[in-house]
Design a protein around this motif. Structure first.
Motif, mmCIF file in Angstrom:
data_model
loop_
_atom_site.group_PDB
_atom_site.id
_atom_site.type_symbol
_atom_site.label_atom_id
_atom_site.label_comp_id
_atom_site.label_asym_id
_atom_site.label_seq_id
_atom_site.Cartn_x
_atom_site.Cartn_y
_atom_site.Cartn_z
ATOM 1 N N ASP A 1 41.423 34.157 40.195
ATOM 2 C CA ASP A 1 40.568 33.910 39.031
ATOM 3 C C ASP A 1 39.356 33.072 39.411
ATOM 4 O OD1 ASP A 1 42.318 35.343 37.507
ATOM 5 O OD2 ASP A 1 43.299 33.610 36.587
ATOM 6 N N ARG A 2 39.539 32.114 40.296
ATOM 7 C CA ARG A 2 38.410 31.304 40.753
ATOM 8 C C ARG A 2 37.414 32.166 41.523
ATOM 9 N NH1 ARG A 2 38.946 26.004 39.957
ATOM 10 N NH2 ARG A 2 41.026 25.064 39.764
ATOM 11 N N ARG A 3 37.920 33.057 42.353
ATOM 12 C CA ARG A 3 37.032 33.951 43.103
ATOM 13 C C ARG A 3 36.270 34.875 42.162
ATOM 14 N NH1 ARG A 3 41.439 35.310 47.885
ATOM 15 N NH2 ARG A 3 40.855 33.604 49.297
ATOM 16 N N THR A 4 36.948 35.349 41.126
ATOM 17 C CA THR A 4 36.292 36.197 40.148
ATOM 18 C C THR A 4 35.171 35.435 39.446
ATOM 19 O OG1 THR A 4 38.310 37.474 39.765
ATOM 20 C CG2 THR A 4 36.620 37.564 38.050
ATOM 21 N N LEU A 5 35.446 34.204 39.059
ATOM 22 C CA LEU A 5 34.425 33.385 38.414
ATOM 23 C C LEU A 5 33.226 33.197 39.336
ATOM 24 C CD1 LEU A 5 33.356 31.492 36.214
ATOM 25 C CD2 LEU A 5 34.736 29.669 37.224
ATOM 26 N N ARG A 6 33.488 32.886 40.591
ATOM 27 C CA ARG A 6 32.384 32.702 41.538
ATOM 28 C C ARG A 6 31.585 33.985 41.704
ATOM 29 N NH1 ARG A 6 36.147 29.569 44.631
ATOM 30 N NH2 ARG A 6 36.475 31.328 46.056
ATOM 31 N N ALA A 7 32.289 35.125 41.692
ATOM 32 C CA ALA A 7 31.589 36.406 41.826
ATOM 33 C C ALA A 7 30.652 36.636 40.646
ATOM 34 C CB ALA A 7 32.601 37.544 41.923
ATOM 35 N N VAL A 8 31.127 36.338 39.442
ATOM 36 C CA VAL A 8 30.282 36.520 38.256
ATOM 37 C C VAL A 8 29.079 35.582 38.320
ATOM 38 C CG1 VAL A 8 30.188 36.308 35.748
ATOM 39 C CG2 VAL A 8 32.200 37.294 36.834
ATOM 40 N N GLU A 9 29.317 34.328 38.690
ATOM 41 C CA GLU A 9 28.204 33.365 38.784
ATOM 42 C C GLU A 9 27.195 33.813 39.826
ATOM 43 O OE1 GLU A 9 30.448 29.208 37.560
ATOM 44 O OE2 GLU A 9 30.598 29.930 39.624
ATOM 45 N N SER A 10 27.692 34.347 40.940
ATOM 46 C CA SER A 10 26.800 34.829 41.986
ATOM 47 C C SER A 10 25.969 36.007 41.501
ATOM 48 C CB SER A 10 27.604 35.227 43.226
ATOM 49 O OG SER A 10 26.775 35.784 44.217
ATOM 50 N N VAL A 11 26.626 36.902 40.777
ATOM 51 C CA VAL A 11 25.912 38.076 40.262
ATOM 52 C C VAL A 11 24.844 37.658 39.268
ATOM 53 C CG1 VAL A 11 26.174 40.109 38.794
ATOM 54 C CG2 VAL A 11 27.747 39.740 40.686
ATOM 55 N N LEU A 12 25.147 36.705 38.414
ATOM 56 C CA LEU A 12 24.168 36.230 37.440
ATOM 57 C C LEU A 12 22.938 35.676 38.142
ATOM 58 C CD1 LEU A 12 26.346 34.476 34.711
ATOM 59 C CD2 LEU A 12 25.329 36.747 34.672
ATOM 60 N N ARG A 13 23.154 34.951 39.246
ATOM 61 C CA ARG A 13 22.011 34.424 39.999
ATOM 62 C C ARG A 13 21.209 35.556 40.623
ATOM 63 N NH1 ARG A 13 25.963 30.578 41.581
ATOM 64 N NH2 ARG A 13 26.333 31.740 43.519
ATOM 65 N N HIS B 1 26.678 47.268 40.180
ATOM 66 C CA HIS B 1 26.102 47.509 41.504
ATOM 67 C C HIS B 1 26.244 46.281 42.402
ATOM 68 C CE1 HIS B 1 23.666 49.239 44.584
ATOM 69 N NE2 HIS B 1 22.604 48.466 44.374
ATOM 70 N N GLN B 2 25.928 45.110 41.849
ATOM 71 C CA GLN B 2 26.037 43.884 42.639
ATOM 72 C C GLN B 2 27.484 43.617 43.049
ATOM 73 O OE1 GLN B 2 23.825 41.902 43.879
ATOM 74 N NE2 GLN B 2 21.939 42.604 42.927
ATOM 75 N N LEU B 3 28.413 43.825 42.130
ATOM 76 C CA LEU B 3 29.817 43.573 42.443
ATOM 77 C C LEU B 3 30.363 44.578 43.446
ATOM 78 C CD1 LEU B 3 31.046 42.625 38.868
ATOM 79 C CD2 LEU B 3 30.962 41.101 40.846
ATOM 80 N N ARG B 4 29.931 45.820 43.351
ATOM 81 C CA ARG B 4 30.360 46.815 44.334
ATOM 82 C C ARG B 4 29.841 46.453 45.724
ATOM 83 N NH1 ARG B 4 33.891 49.317 45.115
ATOM 84 N NH2 ARG B 4 33.124 51.371 45.722
ATOM 85 N N ARG B 5 28.620 45.957 45.777
ATOM 86 C CA ARG B 5 28.072 45.517 47.058
ATOM 87 C C ARG B 5 28.864 44.340 47.613
ATOM 88 N NH1 ARG B 5 21.780 44.541 46.346
ATOM 89 N NH2 ARG B 5 22.041 43.905 48.528
ATOM 90 N N GLY B 6 29.472 43.572 46.710
ATOM 91 C CA GLY B 6 30.298 42.444 47.134
ATOM 92 C C GLY B 6 31.708 42.836 47.509
ATOM 93 N N GLY B 7 32.029 44.129 47.441
ATOM 94 C CA GLY B 7 33.335 44.608 47.866
ATOM 95 C C GLY B 7 34.368 44.719 46.771
ATOM 96 N N TYR B 8 33.956 44.540 45.500
ATOM 97 C CA TYR B 8 34.913 44.616 44.398
ATOM 98 C C TYR B 8 35.196 46.073 44.027
ATOM 99 C CZ TYR B 8 34.880 39.618 43.532
ATOM 100 O OH TYR B 8 35.050 38.266 43.664
ATOM 101 N N LEU B 9 36.467 46.331 43.691
ATOM 102 C CA LEU B 9 36.873 47.650 43.240
ATOM 103 C C LEU B 9 36.519 47.833 41.773
ATOM 104 C CD1 LEU B 9 40.422 47.764 44.888
ATOM 105 C CD2 LEU B 9 38.279 48.661 45.821
#
Length: 248
Positions: free
Chosen positions: A101-113, A181-189
């Protein structure tokens, strides 16, 4: 000194229930569920508890906020039947879920940036921000088939032009496509991305999501602290269980 104070002290169900604001029926239910060790019975058939049962109840209640009811119940059942390894596995799974869950949160914050101010809010159908599948695919440097795959997964929801039947992507659809698109580039399914897109939609866009992320971050911190509190109580309970003469 055959029996120590733990085993000599006898408690009624109300003695366990009252400090936690519980009913005596709740205490009996917890015993029947295996959350508390089995109680001895008096000659008249009444349950007779000990301080060890009080510790078990306090441990379960401390585990609840971090693990939730099913897992906390599983931990206590395992411990009470002497299967500590099974309890530790459940604890590890809770920590692993918190980490995810922490990794997911960081991924969302990263995508927002990464998305920045370009990803605006939804405009009315037919607004200048609307686009079609080809231009949007070119803008994201992906194939139109990829956008159709995301649509089939519910990640992007373009409307259909009533006259041509073409897909029309409004501002919110473009935002969702960029997020995916950003999340897929980050390796998320795709199945991992779906709840993140839902978070954005529920919040009403990226800007309102900031407040939701702050709350999300606070809840994760509270869960982490609760796991520590529960671990401390469980360690004390395990110590009492392992001390000769403490068992009821």
């Amino acid at each position: 000194m055959g029996e120590n104070l733990q085993s000599r002290t006898r408690l009624r169900p109300v003695d366990l229930a009252r400090p936690h604001g519980l009913s005596t029926q709740a205490v009996r239910n917890y015993e029947e569920a295996g959350i508390l060790p089995a109680a001895e019975r008096t000659e008249s058939g009444y349950r007779s508890y000990t301080p060890l049962h009080a510790r078990a109840l306090a441990t379960f209640l401390a585990l609840l906020p971090g693990h939730g009811h099913p897992t906390a119940t599983g931990i206590m059942r395992a411990v009470n039947r002497g299967a500590a390894d099974a309890a530790f596995l459940l604890i590890d799974e809770s920590h692993a879920q918190l980490l995810e869950d922490r990794r997911t949160l960081r991924a969302v914050e990263s995508v927002l940036r990464d998305l920045g101010p370009e990803a605006g809010e939804s405009g009315p159908p037919g607004s200048p921000a609307s686009t079609f599948i080809g231009p949007l695919a070119d803008r994201l440097t992906i194939r139109p088939a990829t956008l159709r795959k995301w649509e089939a997964a519910g990640l992007v929801r373009p409307r259909r032009d009533p006259l041509t039947g073409y897909r029309v992507y409004g501002e919110a659809d473009v935002r969702d496509a960029r997020l995916v698109h950003q999340l897929r580039r980050g390796g998320y399914l795709l199945e991992q991305i779906a709840p993140l897109v839902d978070q954005v939609r529920t919040a009403g866009g990226l800007a309102p999501l900031e407040a939701a992320l702050t709350d999300w971050r606070s809840r994760l911190a509270a869960r982490g602290r609760a796991l520590l509190t529960g671990a401390a109580e469980l360690d004390a309970y395990l110590h009492e269980l392992s001390t000769p003469g403490d068992s009821p």
